[in-house]
Scaffold this motif. Structure first.
Motif, PDB file in Angstrom:
ATOM      1  N   LEU A 177       0.816  -1.220   0.000  1.00 39.54           N
ATOM      2  CA  LEU A 177       0.000   0.000   0.000  1.00 39.54           C
ATOM      3  C   LEU A 177       0.846   1.265   0.000  1.00 39.54           C
ATOM      4  O   LEU A 177       0.320   2.357   0.186  1.00 39.54           O
ATOM      5  N   GLU A 178       2.135   1.117  -0.232  1.00 41.66           N
ATOM      6  CA  GLU A 178       3.015   2.274  -0.154  1.00 41.66           C
ATOM      7  C   GLU A 178       2.695   3.310  -1.216  1.00 41.66           C
ATOM      8  O   GLU A 178       2.910   4.510  -1.024  1.00 41.66           O
ATOM      9  N   ALA A 179       2.154   2.867  -2.352  1.00 38.15           N
ATOM     10  CA  ALA A 179       1.842   3.811  -3.429  1.00 38.15           C
ATOM     11  C   ALA A 179       0.812   4.839  -2.990  1.00 38.15           C
ATOM     12  O   ALA A 179       0.793   5.976  -3.489  1.00 38.15           O
ATOM     13  N   GLN A 180      -0.039   4.467  -2.025  1.00 36.17           N
ATOM     14  CA  GLN A 180      -1.055   5.397  -1.562  1.00 36.17           C
ATOM     15  C   GLN A 180      -0.465   6.503  -0.672  1.00 36.17           C
ATOM     16  O   GLN A 180      -1.156   7.458  -0.322  1.00 36.17           O
ATOM     17  N   CYS A 181       0.818   6.355  -0.320  1.00 38.24           N
ATOM     18  CA  CYS A 181       1.480   7.354   0.511  1.00 38.24           C
ATOM     19  C   CYS A 181       2.268   8.351  -0.327  1.00 38.24           C
ATOM     20  O   CYS A 181       2.956   9.212   0.243  1.00 38.24           O
ATOM     21  N   ARG A 182       2.202   8.235  -1.642  1.00 33.65           N
ATOM     22  CA  ARG A 182       2.922   9.173  -2.508  1.00 33.65           C
ATOM     23  C   ARG A 182       1.944  10.193  -3.065  1.00 33.65           C
ATOM     24  O   ARG A 182       0.892   9.837  -3.596  1.00 33.65           O
ATOM     25  N   ALA A 183       2.318  11.445  -2.944  1.00 31.00           N
ATOM     26  CA  ALA A 183       1.456  12.505  -3.448  1.00 31.00           C
ATOM     27  C   ALA A 183       1.421  12.455  -4.974  1.00 31.00           C
ATOM     28  O   ALA A 183       2.464  12.285  -5.615  1.00 31.00           O
ATOM     29  N   PRO A 184       0.240  12.607  -5.599  1.00 30.59           N
ATOM     30  CA  PRO A 184       0.162  12.606  -7.059  1.00 30.59           C
ATOM     31  C   PRO A 184       0.881  13.825  -7.652  1.00 30.59           C
ATOM     32  O   PRO A 184       0.812  14.929  -7.110  1.00 30.59           O
ATOM     33  N   ASN A 185       1.586  13.577  -8.747  1.00 27.89           N
ATOM     34  CA  ASN A 185       2.307  14.648  -9.467  1.00 27.89           C
ATOM     35  C   ASN A 185       3.359  15.331  -8.592  1.00 27.89           C
ATOM     36  O   ASN A 185       3.665  16.509  -8.781  1.00 27.89           O
ATOM     37  N   ALA A 186       3.871  14.616  -7.596  1.00 32.24           N
ATOM     38  CA  ALA A 186       4.904  15.202  -6.730  1.00 32.24           C
ATOM     39  C   ALA A 186       6.235  15.216  -7.464  1.00 32.24           C
ATOM     40  O   ALA A 186       6.556  14.293  -8.220  1.00 32.24           O
ATOM     41  N   SER A 187       7.005  16.285  -7.249  1.00 28.60           N
ATOM     42  CA  SER A 187       8.316  16.377  -7.900  1.00 28.60           C
ATOM     43  C   SER A 187       9.274  15.344  -7.336  1.00 28.60           C
ATOM     44  O   SER A 187      10.197  14.899  -8.022  1.00 28.60           O
ATOM     45  N   ARG A 188       9.080  14.959  -6.073  1.00 25.29           N
ATOM     46  CA  ARG A 188       9.912  13.933  -5.460  1.00 25.29           C
ATOM     47  C   ARG A 188       9.017  12.749  -5.112  1.00 25.29           C
ATOM     48  O   ARG A 188       8.208  12.817  -4.177  1.00 25.29           O
ATOM     49  N   PRO A 189       9.101  11.643  -5.849  1.00 26.10           N
ATOM     50  CA  PRO A 189       8.204  10.491  -5.629  1.00 26.10           C
ATOM     51  C   PRO A 189       8.589   9.694  -4.388  1.00 26.10           C
ATOM     52  O   PRO A 189       8.803   8.491  -4.468  1.00 26.10           O
ATOM     53  N   LEU A 190       8.683  10.351  -3.256  1.00 29.66           N
ATOM     54  CA  LEU A 190       9.013   9.670  -2.008  1.00 29.66           C
ATOM     55  C   LEU A 190       7.749   9.419  -1.203  1.00 29.66           C
ATOM     56  O   LEU A 190       6.827  10.240  -1.195  1.00 29.66           O
ATOM     57  N   ALA A 191       7.709   8.290  -0.548  1.00 28.02           N
ATOM     58  CA  ALA A 191       6.571   7.992   0.309  1.00 28.02           C
ATOM     59  C   ALA A 191       6.538   8.991   1.459  1.00 28.02           C
ATOM     60  O   ALA A 191       7.559   9.262   2.095  1.00 28.02           O
ATOM     61  N   CYS A 192       5.372   9.558   1.681  1.00 27.71           N
ATOM     62  CA  CYS A 192       5.168  10.533   2.760  1.00 27.71           C
ATOM     63  C   CYS A 192       6.136  11.700   2.651  1.00 27.71           C
ATOM     64  O   CYS A 192       6.562  12.270   3.680  1.00 27.71           O
ATOM     65  N   SER A 193       6.489  12.058   1.418  1.00 28.77           N
ATOM     66  CA  SER A 193       7.359  13.209   1.132  1.00 28.77           C
ATOM     67  C   SER A 193       8.703  13.130   1.847  1.00 28.77           C
ATOM     68  O   SER A 193       9.378  14.135   2.047  1.00 28.77           O
ATOM     69  N   GLY A 194       9.080  11.940   2.273  1.00 29.31           N
ATOM     70  CA  GLY A 194      10.340  11.778   2.981  1.00 29.31           C
ATOM     71  C   GLY A 194      10.314  12.290   4.400  1.00 29.31           C
ATOM     72  O   GLY A 194      11.357  12.397   5.044  1.00 29.31           O
ATOM     73  N   ALA A 195       9.121  12.614   4.894  1.00 35.83           N
ATOM     74  CA  ALA A 195       9.018  13.189   6.234  1.00 35.83           C
ATOM     75  C   ALA A 195       8.087  12.369   7.122  1.00 35.83           C
ATOM     76  O   ALA A 195       7.419  12.903   8.003  1.00 35.83           O
ATOM     77  N   GLY A 196       8.032  11.069   6.871  1.00 36.90           N
ATOM     78  CA  GLY A 196       7.178  10.212   7.666  1.00 36.90           C
ATOM     79  C   GLY A 196       7.305   8.773   7.222  1.00 36.90           C
ATOM     80  O   GLY A 196       8.072   8.443   6.305  1.00 36.90           O
ATOM     81  N   ASP A 197       6.533   7.917   7.877  1.00 40.28           N
ATOM     82  CA  ASP A 197       6.526   6.487   7.560  1.00 40.28           C
ATOM     83  C   ASP A 197       5.169   6.103   6.993  1.00 40.28           C
ATOM     84  O   ASP A 197       4.125   6.541   7.493  1.00 40.28           O
ATOM     85  N   CYS A 198       5.216   5.257   5.963  1.00 41.82           N
ATOM     86  CA  CYS A 198       3.982   4.763   5.347  1.00 41.82           C
ATOM     87  C   CYS A 198       3.573   3.477   6.042  1.00 41.82           C
ATOM     88  O   CYS A 198       4.298   2.471   5.992  1.00 41.82           O
ATOM     89  N   VAL A 199       2.439   3.487   6.725  1.00 37.87           N
ATOM     90  CA  VAL A 199       1.943   2.332   7.446  1.00 37.87           C
ATOM     91  C   VAL A 199       0.562   1.989   6.909  1.00 37.87           C
ATOM     92  O   VAL A 199      -0.397   2.745   7.090  1.00 37.87           O
TER      93      VAL A 199
END
Length: 794
Positions: A505-527
């Protein structure tokens, strides 16, 4: 940030958009209502899933939410439950005394909100005093016991001068009856004073002789009947005795409504935790009462000495103060001890025979009662408390402090407790009980019942009649299916402990059209498809950083009423601006005391402070808190304070000049202080009063005046005459000094010459008496040999 504020003012639609942005990102009712004052939550289980449940009233109604199921912030609560007037001790009832007002308040707090609670404290006259004498009765203190016995009526008079309601008690201590503290020899155990050729009582640790009583004769009698003992070392069991005297409150007779003082008399140092293990007392001191039927601390051979931390906790819990009356030889030791127990102890020098004990009681009592210090038990709760007080100075400014010194009977100390809820620990409504009490007494208190409004009314069973099927591992909360603890995901089928399922379910933690495709913008954990943001970040994808905090109160965007944080930026309320919404739009703070133009007409008011401009004529820049002066011009604002200073000095003020607090203190200049000089003639002298004043920080004070120095001198003609006389006196004095110096030198020289003459004359007489080496005496002298036998001749 300035662009956002300006846009809001010119385009109402943009203001509505900002209001929506503050709300729509929240997926729980509690978080929604805590986000901003205009946010509402739709608890209708049949509400459209495509529309945000957290929005403003109008948007929710337009999206089809039932009016009856819209959750709104709870109404503020403020109710004074007990407000008895301040009252001194009465002869009819010693317990019915009121020193703090009000006594109980029920109120509410929302996140990012601060509420001020005002209360007053006045020390009551004739407050009951329980005084317990705890005396070192080892051999070296035998004279002190006799002195205490001789006090008699003097003790009664001294205590009567302190309060009409007093009781006295008596206890004594020595040391643990164990080796190496006492001798194990049978004769020495029976009579520890045998070396002093005196009979005394076997060594004991602590004994309670007399419970607190109003009969001073009984006290003197018990002291007189007590017997001295002895031990081996110079350290005694003061802390053991102190713990028992405090913990055995029923045996000692401590009153729940009294000022409790233990006066401890000793000339020895203290045994502390760990020392007892040398003698076999290995159990940790439990701080409980262990007195036998005869008042002895019978378990002293089992329990170790207490630690200073244990003693401090007992003094705090039982609200007992200790006066260490100690001899000069150990005073420095007890001064160090006082540094660790400062809130509840006082150290005084005891004469070798305790002759000044009554003076020490009086001094110690007055020192203790002159300090007022407040504390609370908010602890680890979400509500934090800060205190501001005027310390009883009439018309004085409020300063941030809990402790006031120099307090006298009849003084009323005004306090403000600032209760702040920075953020919700959990999104549910809870109640936190806070007890504010005086540190030295603790009997009178202000009880605060604080309702923490972080939840919603729909979180319980209010909607149980609405049938809605929720997935497994979830339950209905405020119209939405909320996963049970340990489960997550859109269908609550993802176990938080299941790492493999979470990765899917990690894909649901990525913001759409984000310049950095990091889960939770790199500022959190995807649970399980949801972001758990790090501290300082928020948003569905942890894409929003925290907003700036106000320097004034430390709250994000200045707190309630100033602004709200919208994804890293502060949206300020009307009347506020700045990055942290801490700049007031009002210009009141820029108006000089006494009135006038904003910034004296020589500057602009920016964020509550004057930014001075230059003079059009000279080009010179104005300065001062209100741009009131320049380098070549007088400060016109001094005229506002000069009449008040003058009348205070002359003691001729009327009601029109009760605008300031006049303090004869010297402090460092602060920013905003306006320096002035007042010249007055007083008692034939010209005096310069250098003072500063600032705008009042209290609602009762318009300006605060501080006289920093006073210089008085005589008028000009008198000064010239005085200077001439001083110079003439100096010249005459210098001449006399020179004459005396020359004369003294002559006398010394004459005395030396005369002494030399006498010496030479003596030598001459001595030489005349000696024989000439060429002279031959006509007298012949014969001596009989010593070996000649004189007996035969005879």
């Amino acid at each position: 940030m300035d662009t956002i504020n300006d846009t809001r003012c010119s385009h109402p639609s943009d203001e509505q958009m900002l209001n929506k942005l503050a709300c729509i990102d929240h997926e729980e009712c509690g978080a929604c209502l805590s986000a901003a004052s205009h946010c509402r939550w739709c608890a209708d289980p049949y509400y459209s899933s495509a529309a945000p449940r957290c929005n403003d009233d109008q948007s929710l109604v337009q999206s089809g939410c039932s009016q009856g199921l819209i959750q709104r912030p709870a109404f503020p609560v403020w109710e004074v439950l007990a407000n008895d007037s301040l009252q001194d001790v009465s002869a009819e009832s010693l317990e019915h005394v009121v020193q703090i007002q009000p006594q109980k308040i029920r109120l509410s707090l929302k996140p990012r909100e601060t509420i001020k609670v005002k209360f007053s404290f006045r020390p009551a006259k004739n407050y009951p005093l329980d005084l317990y004498y705890l005396m070192d009765l080892t051999w070296s203190m035998k004279d002190d016991k006799d002195t205490l016995v001789s006090l008699g009526d003097a003790l009664t008079v001294t205590l009567k001068n302190l309060t009409d309601n007093f009781r006295v008690g008596f206890g004594s201590f020595a040391d643990k009856p164990l080796m190496p503290y006492t001798s194990v020899d049978a004769k020495r155990k029976a009579n520890p004073c045998a070396m002093e050729e005196h009979a005394c009582q076997p060594t004991y640790n602590y004994r309670h002789h007399l419970s607190l009583t109003t009969k001073v004769k009984d006290f003197i009698e018990n002291v007189n009947n007590s017997a001295v003992t002895a031990n081996l070392d110079n350290a005694e069991a003061q802390l053991d005795a102190l713990v028992q005297a405090i913990a055995c409150e029923e045996r000692v007779g401590w009153s729940p409504h009294s000022r409790k003082i233990v006066i401890l008399l000793t000339d020895g140092s203290v045994h502390t935790a760990g020392d007892g293990k040398l003698g076999g007392a290995t159990l940790r001191n439990d701080g409980e009462c262990h007195l036998d039927d005869y008042g002895y601390y019978a378990d002293s051979i089992i329990f170790d000495y207490p630690s200073l931390a244990q003693v401090y906790r007992l003094l705090d819990n039982y609200k007992v103060n200790v006066i260490f009356a100690v001899t000069d030889s150990v005073k420095s030791y007890y001064d160090s001890l006082h540094g660790l127990l400062e809130d509840f102890t006082y150290v005084a020098k005891l004469e070798s025979d305790s002759s000044n004990i009554l003076k020490l009681v009086k001094m110690g009592y007055e020192d203790i009662v002159s300090v007022v210090d407040f504390e609370d038990d908010s602890g680890d709760g979400p509500v934090k408390v800060h205190y501001f007080t005027d310390c009883g100075v009439k018309g004085g400014s409020y300063i941030e402090a809990t402790r006031c010194t120099g307090v006298e009977y009849g003084m009323t100390l005004n306090y403000e407790a600032h209760l702040t809820l920075d953020a919700c620990p959990e999104y549910k409504t809870m109640t936190q009980m806070i007890r504010i009490s005086e540190n030295q007494l603790g009997q009178d208190s202000l009880q605060l019942e604080v309702e923490v409004q972080c939840g919603c009314e729909c979180e319980g069973d209010q909607l149980k009649d609405l049938s809605l099927t929720c997935p497994v591992n979830s339950h209905l909360v405020c119209g939405v299916c909320q996963c049970n603890k340990g489960w997550s995901g859109p269908s609550c089928d993802c176990s938080i402990e299941d790492a493999a399922a979470s990765a899917a379910l990690e894909a649901q933690c990525r913001a759409p059209n984000a310049s950095r495709p990091l889960a939770c913008s790199g500022a959190g954990d995807c649970v399980c498809g949801r972001c758990q943001c790090d501290r300082g970040f928020s948003g569905r994808y942890c894409q929003c950083a925290s907003c700036d905090r106000s320097v004034e109160n430390g709250m994000e965007c200045g707190g309630v009423g100033r602004g709200i944080c919208i994804c890293g930026q502060c949206a300020c309320e009307e009347g506020w601006s700045g990055l942290a919404c801490d700049c007031p739009a009002a210009t009141n703070a820029c108006v000089p005391p006494g009135g006038g133009d904003v910034c004296s007409g020589h500057g602009d008011c920016v964020c509550g402070e004057c930014q001075c401009t230059a003079s059009e004529e000279s080009g010179e820049k104005y300065s001062g808190m209100f741009c009131e002066t320049c380098a070549t011009c007088e400060n016109p604002l001094c005229a506002n304070a000069e009449p008040c200073v003058g009348c205070h000095l002359n003691k001729t003020c009327d009601d029109l000049c009760t605008i300031g607090a006049l303090n004869y203190t010297v402090n460092d200049l602060k920013s905003g202080d306006i320096s002035c000089i007042l010249r007055q003639e007083r008692s034939g002298q010209e005096c310069e009063y250098k003072y500063t004043y600032t705008a009042g920080t209290s609602s009762m004070v318009a300006m605060e005046i501080v006289i920093r120095s006073i210089e008085c001198y005589q008028p000009t003609s008198a000064r010239i005459m005085t200077s001439a006389l001083v110079i003439m006196a100096c010249v005459v004095a210098a001449g006399l000094v020179v004459i005396l110096g020359v004369k003294s030198a002559q006398i010394v020289s004459d005395r030396r010459a005369y002494a030399k003459f006498l010496k030479e004359a003596e030598e001459s007489r001595k030489n005349m008496q000696e024989l000439n080496p060429l002279y031959i005496s006509p007298i012949s002298e014969f001596r009989m040999p010593e070996a000649y036998n004189r007996d035969k001749v005879d």
